[in-house]
Design an enzyme around this catalytic site. Structure first.
Site: not given
Length: 328
Positions: A198, A206, A242
């Site tokens: 992760d 983002n 992600d």
């Protein structure tokens, strides 16, 4: 020397098989087995001398003589098959043959594809073969279309297996691959490992830079993961958002831990990945992994992924940039 029997068949073939693009040939096995007659279409297709009444089987026949080497240039297997079936037809081991073959024309310097059929046309009183004939159809356009469709299918299949952003394998492909690989490891009793990875703090990145920059960041993370797990047997996929997943064989748990730590360190030092804004936290990786030999009585293939995911949760609960590995 005139041969009324052959002339009669040639006249019929000219009348009945006068189709555009269709070649035909005839061999008088009884009187002249080393010569073949053919129409003008065949002479053009295989660059034969159209002024000759008949041609040499051993020197210029594309399905029996030296010209078969032009098939062999493209496919040795098909050349062997064609010649074998031709001999079987002569020996009455088969009643007819039907095959396709590629052909390189040295005169035209181009490749063509043909469909060929042949059978016995007439027998002697004792039952031996007297005449054989065949037709050869140019299917180059059809083959080109078929190859184009196959290429398109291959391209679409490739696209359906890849994640559009990272170009890694996607979740659907990974699960199909993993199912097959898991049962193979179970049969052969060798260890496999699953890593769930992760990207820490990616949401902050983002939200601040926007989705386009976020996608670029994901691409760089994917590239970094793939650079570490770069063996042919390593399968890396984007599992969603992600989160990434890695399937590994041929590695022990000590080496697995070393490699995972190497990945975490490399990403932290990858300047292109890290945000330039001082107020944003660094991108790091939390990793959960599970290593074991699948038990023979185990049938839930997702168990390994679930355990690796649980280990990822434990790693993240310790703080960011952590690793949690367990062994079954």
């Amino acid at each position: 020397m005139p041969n009324p029997r052959v002339d009669s068949y040639l006249e019929q073939l000219n009348q009945l098989l006068n189709f555009q693009g269709l070649s035909w040939w005839l061999i008088d096995v009884r009187e002249d087995p080393d010569s073949f007659y053919c129409n003008h279409t065949m002479a053009q297709a295989f660059s034969l001398d159209s002024n000759l009444e008949k041609h040499s089987v051993s020197e210029t026949c594309p399905i029996a003589g030296d010209f078969i080497k032009n098939v062999e240039l493209k496919s040795g297997r098909q050349a062997k098959l064609i010649f074998t079936e031709y001999r079987q037809l002569l020996n009455q081991e088969i009643s007819e043959y039907n095959n396709q073959f590629p052909y390189y024309n040295h005169t035209l310097k181009e490749n063509s594809y043909f469909k060929s059929r042949a059978r016995v046309l007439d027998y002697e009183e004792d039952g031996s073969v007297s005449l054989i004939f065949g037709i050869i159809e140019d299917i180059s356009e059809m083959e080109a279309q078929r190859l184009k469709i196959e290429q398109q299918k291959s391209k679409f299949k490739h696209l359906s297996e890849k994640d559009a952003v990272t170009t890694l394998f996607n979740r659907r492909y990974f699960m199909a691959f993993y199912k097959e690989s898991y049962f193979q490891a179970q049969r052969e009793q060798y260890p496999i490992a699953i890593l769930m990875i992760d990207a820490d703090n990616f949401k902050d990145y983002n939200d601040y830079y926007g989705h386009l920059k976020g996608d670029e960041c994901l691409m760089l993370i994917a590239k970094c993961i793939r650079s570490i797990f770069n063996r042919k047997t390593d399968v890396v996929a984007r599992f969603g958002g992600d989160e990434f997943i890695v399937y590994i064989v041929g590695i022990d748990i000590i080496k697995l831990e070393e490699t995972a730590l190497k990945l975490k360190s490399k990403l932290l030092n990858e300047k292109k990945v890290q945000p330039k804004h001082e107020g944003l936290p660094q991108i790091s990786l939390s990793i959960g992994a599970y290593f074991a030999v699948p038990r023979k009585d185990e049938d839930d293939i997702e168990t390994y992924i679930k355990i690796a995911d649980e280990n990822l949760y434990k790693a993240k609960s310790k703080g960011k940039n952590c690793l949690e590995i367990s062994q079954g």
